[in-house]
Every structure is written in structure tokens, then in C-alpha cells.
Design a protein around this motif. Structure first.
Motif, PDB file in Angstrom:
ATOM      1  N   TYR A 114       0.832  -1.198   0.000  1.00  0.00           N
ATOM      2  CA  TYR A 114       0.000   0.000   0.000  1.00  0.00           C
ATOM      3  C   TYR A 114       0.871   1.253   0.000  1.00  0.00           C
ATOM      4  N   LEU A 115       1.969   1.215   0.743  1.00  0.00           N
ATOM      5  CA  LEU A 115       2.890   2.355   0.771  1.00  0.00           C
ATOM      6  C   LEU A 115       3.485   2.616  -0.609  1.00  0.00           C
ATOM      7  N   SER A 116       3.824   1.545  -1.336  1.00  0.00           N
ATOM      8  CA  SER A 116       4.397   1.724  -2.676  1.00  0.00           C
ATOM      9  C   SER A 116       3.365   2.253  -3.674  1.00  0.00           C
ATOM     10  N   LEU A 117       2.077   2.082  -3.374  1.00  0.00           N
ATOM     11  CA  LEU A 117       1.017   2.593  -4.265  1.00  0.00           C
ATOM     12  C   LEU A 117       0.678   4.062  -3.989  1.00  0.00           C
ATOM     13  N   GLN A 118       1.176   4.609  -2.888  1.00  0.00           N
ATOM     14  CA  GLN A 118       0.809   5.967  -2.489  1.00  0.00           C
ATOM     15  C   GLN A 118       1.050   7.043  -3.551  1.00  0.00           C
ATOM     16  N   PRO A 119       2.187   7.063  -4.248  1.00  0.00           N
ATOM     17  CA  PRO A 119       2.371   8.117  -5.260  1.00  0.00           C
ATOM     18  C   PRO A 119       1.269   8.092  -6.332  1.00  0.00           C
ATOM     19  N   GLY A 120       0.908   6.920  -6.804  1.00  0.00           N
ATOM     20  CA  GLY A 120      -0.152   6.813  -7.800  1.00  0.00           C
ATOM     21  C   GLY A 120      -1.514   7.185  -7.243  1.00  0.00           C
ATOM     22  N   ILE A 121      -1.774   6.804  -5.997  1.00  0.00           N
ATOM     23  CA  ILE A 121      -3.060   7.141  -5.364  1.00  0.00           C
ATOM     24  C   ILE A 121      -3.178   8.651  -5.201  1.00  0.00           C
ATOM     25  N   ARG A 122      -2.090   9.304  -4.780  1.00  0.00           N
ATOM     26  CA  ARG A 122      -2.116  10.768  -4.599  1.00  0.00           C
ATOM     27  C   ARG A 122      -2.336  11.506  -5.910  1.00  0.00           C
ATOM     28  N   LYS A 123      -1.828  10.924  -7.014  1.00  0.00           N
ATOM     29  CA  LYS A 123      -2.022  11.540  -8.332  1.00  0.00           C
ATOM     30  C   LYS A 123      -3.411  11.245  -8.890  1.00  0.00           C
ATOM     31  N   GLY A 124      -4.133  10.328  -8.253  1.00  0.00           N
ATOM     32  CA  GLY A 124      -5.475   9.984  -8.705  1.00  0.00           C
ATOM     33  C   GLY A 124      -5.505   8.920  -9.779  1.00  0.00           C
ATOM     34  N   ASP A 125      -4.420   8.163  -9.908  1.00  0.00           N
ATOM     35  CA  ASP A 125      -4.371   7.091 -10.898  1.00  0.00           C
ATOM     36  C   ASP A 125      -5.409   6.027 -10.535  1.00  0.00           C
ATOM     37  N   PRO A 126      -6.399   5.796 -11.423  1.00  0.00           N
ATOM     38  CA  PRO A 126      -7.468   4.843 -11.088  1.00  0.00           C
ATOM     39  C   PRO A 126      -6.958   3.429 -10.804  1.00  0.00           C
ATOM     40  N   ARG A 127      -5.957   2.981 -11.527  1.00  0.00           N
ATOM     41  CA  ARG A 127      -5.426   1.627 -11.316  1.00  0.00           C
ATOM     42  C   ARG A 127      -4.771   1.513  -9.940  1.00  0.00           C
ATOM     43  N   SER A 128      -4.019   2.529  -9.528  1.00  0.00           N
ATOM     44  CA  SER A 128      -3.393   2.518  -8.203  1.00  0.00           C
ATOM     45  C   SER A 128      -4.444   2.501  -7.101  1.00  0.00           C
ATOM     46  N   VAL A 129      -5.505   3.278  -7.293  1.00  0.00           N
ATOM     47  CA  VAL A 129      -6.581   3.312  -6.307  1.00  0.00           C
ATOM     48  C   VAL A 129      -7.253   1.940  -6.222  1.00  0.00           C
TER      49      VAL A 129
END
Length: 184
Positions: A114-129
Motif C-alpha cells: 500500500y505504501l508503494s502505491l501511495q504516489p499513484g493514489i495521490r495523483k489519482g491514478d485509477p489503477r493505483s486506487v
């Protein structure tokens, strides 16, 4: 009817002989121990199966010491499904404290993911979310705090479902099922 005495691998033993650990049983316990160790490191069941075969043929070093009096068969093989079964048996033999340790390890892995997905989640990347939600759901399942599924049935106009309406719906479903079965 009396039960026949058996050895550790399930073979029937003579009553005048003590129980014995067979080579097959000793190798099976070693496979369980090796699998548990390698799963802790994060290897897949397929990779573990390949590793165990390589150890049996002398091409790789074992992580868990192999008992000296337990030679492998000459053409020893093991499938990833058999490794999975060995893992399940090994986990079942573990005391609850060790099972809890595995739960903590898997929880830490989920947190790292989950920590490694944080940059994508913060950018709003749907796949990361999407993947982040799956990781959190898996973590909740591991730790047992996932909410139980709740099914709510309502009647007309979202009102309460009456017993009569429930029976009527069951009868209709049964008739529909019978009709489909009759056409086959």
C-alpha cells in the motif's frame, strides 16, 4: 471391528513391531518445513517446488537442514499443488503463536504494498486506487476485521418483506427452476 496399527505414513504395521517413522514421512515433514521457510521469504508455490526438486537432486542448498537418514528418491518430483498442500499441513501443525506471526508478516507485506502505491493514489491514478483498495480488503480479511456481508431483502416500495411475499417469491423461484430442469 478393530483398527489396525499404522506407521507414520499410513502403512499397516505388525503389532509386535514398534511404530516407525518412514523415509516418506521424514521427507514430507522436511518439505513442510522448507515450504514454510520459503513462504516466509515470499516465494511462490511454483518457485518452491522447483527449489525442492533442485535440492533433492543436489543442485541447490536447502534452507532447512535435511535429516541425514532421509534420502530422496532418485527421480524425486513435487508439484506446486503438492507444495501448497504441504504448506497447509505445516500451518495446521504450527502453534497459534506462529500462525499469528505469519499473519503479522502478511500484514506488513500488505502495508508495504500500500505504501508503494501511495504516489499513484495521490495523483489519482485509477489503477493505483483500485489495487490499493484490493490490498486493504486483503489485509482486513487476513486480520479478521472485514465486515460480514449483509443481505437485506425488502418488499414493495422498499418496505419490510412479509412472510407471505417471501413464500410467494420462493414458490415462483422453485417453479422457474422446475421448468428449467424439465427442458433439459
Amino acid at each position: 471391528m478393530s483398527r489396525k496399527p499404522r506407521n507414520s505414513d499410513g502403512t499397516i504395521r505388525h503389532t509386535n513391531k514398534p511404530r516407525s517413522l518412514t523415509n516418506r514421512s521424514i521427507v514430507a515433514r522436511w518439505v513442510e518445513a522448507e515450504t514454510l521457510h520459503l513462504k516466509r521469504v515470499g516465494m511462490s508455490f511454483e518457485m518452491i517446488a522447483d527449489h525442492i526438486v533442485a535440492v533433492a537432486r543436489g543442485r541447490q542448498q536447502a534452507m532447512v537442514p535435511i535429516p541425514e537418514h532421509a534420502p530422496f528418491a532418485e527421480e524425486y518430483r513435487i508439484s506446486s499443488q503438492a507444495v501448497h498442500r504441504a504448506f497447509q499441513r505445516g500451518i495446521a501443525r504450527l502453534p497459534n503463536t506462529e500462525a499469528e506471526a505469519y499473519r503479522r508478516l502478511d500484514t506488513e507485506r500488505c502495508e508495504d504494498m500500500y505504501l508503494s502505491l501511495q504516489p499513484g493514489i495521490r495523483k489519482g491514478d485509477p489503477r493505483s486506487v483500485e489495487v490499493g483498495v484490493k490490498v486493504l480488503a486483503h489485509k482486513a480479511e487476513i486480520n479478521g476485521y472485514q465486515a460480514p456481508a449483509r443481505i437485506e431483502m425488502t418488499g414493495k416500495d422498499n418496505g419490510p418483506l412479509t412472510i407471505e411475499l417471501f413464500r410467494q417469491l420462493c414458490d415462483e423461484a422453485e417453479k422457474e427452476h422446475d421448468c428449467k430442469e424439465g427442458t433439459k
